[in-house]
Scaffold this motif. Structure first.
Motif, PDB file in Angstrom:
ATOM      1  N   UNK A   1       2.653  -0.920   4.248  1.00 63.87           N
ATOM      2  CA  UNK A   1       2.132   0.467   4.157  1.00 63.87           C
ATOM      3  C   UNK A   1       3.309   1.809   4.017  1.00 63.87           C
ATOM      4  N   UNK A   2       3.429   2.071   2.997  1.00 63.39           N
ATOM      5  CA  UNK A   2       4.270   3.152   2.919  1.00 63.39           C
ATOM      6  C   UNK A   2       3.896   4.521   3.747  1.00 63.39           C
TER       7      UNK A   2
ATOM      8  N   UNK B   1       1.140  -1.136   0.115  1.00 60.62           N
ATOM      9  CA  UNK B   1       0.119   0.014   0.102  1.00 60.62           C
ATOM     10  C   UNK B   1       0.804   1.235   0.037  1.00 60.62           C
ATOM     11  N   UNK B   2       0.576   2.134  -0.993  1.00 59.65           N
ATOM     12  CA  UNK B   2       1.368   3.299  -0.895  1.00 59.65           C
ATOM     13  C   UNK B   2       0.114   4.731  -0.894  1.00 59.65           C
ATOM     14  N   UNK B   3       0.603   5.705  -0.662  1.00 57.52           N
ATOM     15  CA  UNK B   3      -0.225   7.015  -0.327  1.00 57.52           C
ATOM     16  C   UNK B   3       0.032   8.059  -1.274  1.00 57.52           C
ATOM     17  N   UNK B   4      -0.981   8.915  -1.883  1.00 61.05           N
ATOM     18  CA  UNK B   4      -0.351  10.160  -2.206  1.00 61.05           C
ATOM     19  C   UNK B   4      -0.794  11.352  -1.342  1.00 61.05           C
ATOM     20  N   UNK B   5      -1.052  11.007  -0.060  1.00 54.03           N
ATOM     21  CA  UNK B   5      -1.166  12.123   0.947  1.00 54.03           C
ATOM     22  C   UNK B   5       0.064  12.716   1.050  1.00 54.03           C
TER      23      UNK B   5
ATOM     24  N   UNK C   1      -6.860   7.122   7.648  1.00 56.65           N
ATOM     25  CA  UNK C   1      -7.593   6.313   6.823  1.00 56.65           C
ATOM     26  C   UNK C   1      -6.911   5.063   6.338  1.00 56.65           C
ATOM     27  N   UNK C   2      -5.915   5.363   5.652  1.00 52.96           N
ATOM     28  CA  UNK C   2      -4.882   4.328   5.013  1.00 52.96           C
ATOM     29  C   UNK C   2      -4.382   3.376   6.116  1.00 52.96           C
ATOM     30  N   UNK C   3      -3.975   3.946   7.212  1.00 54.81           N
ATOM     31  CA  UNK C   3      -3.553   3.182   8.525  1.00 54.81           C
ATOM     32  C   UNK C   3      -4.680   2.246   8.893  1.00 54.81           C
TER      33      UNK C   3
END
Length: 331
Positions: free
Chosen positions: A172-173, A142-146, A155-157
């Motif tokens: 999770x990045x 999982x990676x995020x653009x936050x 939310x990602x966590x």
């Protein structure tokens, strides 16, 4: 991705959760001290920061079938979505040409509006993981653009914690900015500031640049003070960060502009996309837009309506964050 060992001891004092150890050399997660023999789930969770990695022991006999899920808040502004979110996901896909890469939007409202108006279906992270599971994928990065680890990253966590046991391995990045150079970690805030400064116009002594962030009720709103500190440390004179829904706000910045004798201001979003906040709150023609307010205060105002995702240097950092999650998945 390297492992970092930090000293964590069982104690009634919260400070003992974050002990002092050898300086880190990367964007790593923290680990419990080996003296903690039987850590409780709460202690494990409290000490889990940075890059997250989970192995489900009962699934270790499954064959590896890997995927990357890129999580973004999303936007209903089609043009900026193509130039920012899609461009960044494409860059991540290019770095992993033989891997399935899925884009998931955390804003359910935006997802629904896009589906209704454009006929395009972006899954939520939950939907994306459910489909990957059904398709036989066993390991997911999982990676995020936050931008910061605020409410959207929470939310990602939450997605990671709720779905990690459904897969053989999940990582999770971290967002664009997470580490601030503490305990030997990289200063990702300064890295980001330098990347963003590549799009700044030339300034005279009467000019200022205002970068507009979102703001959040989450304590992570404090990141904006750190960003301003790094802006100042980088010698970027007359550059101010302010927020739409947090602090500092525009009303707090205007007195500083006047005190410095600023006559001309350039507004630009410090957000992944140039969506509603950039086009309307910042640059709109309504009397309560930031542009209008500044003009009413006597400033000449120009606007730069481009999301951070249009900045190649920023996209490169997001690719690095995705690579960190991917590298951890491969170990």
């Amino acid at each position: 991705m390297y492992n970092v060992k930090k000293s964590l001891a069982v104690s009634a004092a919260l400070a003992c959760l974050l002990g002092i150890g050898a300086p880190a050399v990367s964007h790593a997660a923290y680990q419990l001290n080996e003296e903690v023999k039987n850590p409780t789930p709460a202690l494990k969770e409290a000490s889990t920061i940075g890059l997250r990695v989970h192995n489900t022991e009962s699934m270790q006999n499954l064959a590896n079938k890997d995927a990357i899920v890129v999580m973004s808040f999303g936007t209903t502004f089609k043009d900026t979505r193509a130039k920012t979110i899609d461009a960044t996901v494409n860059a991540i896909q290019s770095a992993h040409p033989n891997t399935k890469v899925v884009t998931a939007f955390t804003s359910h409202i935006i997802r629904d509006r896009i589906q209704e108006k454009e006929g395009i279906t972006y899954p939520t992270p939950e939907e994306a993981l459910t489909q990957l599971k059904a398709d036989g994928y066993t390991r997911v990065a999982l990676t995020t653009l936050d931008i910061i680890p605020g409410m959207e990253y929470n939310y990602d966590v939450a997605v990671y914690n709720l779905y990690k046991n459904n897969f053989k391995k999940m990582t999770l990045g971290t967002p664009l900015m997470y580490w601030m150079g503490q305990e030997g970690q990289a200063d990702e805030v300064m890295e980001t500031v330098k990347a963003v400064s590549s799009q700044f116009p030339k300034q005279g002594k009467d000019d200022a640049i205002l970068i507009m962030a979102h703001g959040t009720p989450d304590p992570s709103n404090a990141y904006y003070s750190v960003i301003q500190d790094r802006v100042d440390m980088a010698g970027l004179n007359n550059v101010f960060i302010y927020t739409v829904e947090g602090t500092p706000n525009l009303e707090q910045v205007i007195p500083q502009l006047k005190a410095k004798g600023i006559k001309h201001v350039t507004l630009m979003p410090f957000m992944m996309v140039a969506g509603d906040h950039a086009n309307n709150d910042m640059a709109g023609d309504e009397p309560d837009s930031h542009k209008s307010i500044l003009e009413q205060e006597g400033f000449k105002v120009d606007t730069y309506i481009h999301g951070l995702g249009e900045n190649k240097d920023i996209r490169n950092i997001f690719v690095e964050r995705a690579n960190e999650a991917w590298d951890a998945l491969q170990k």
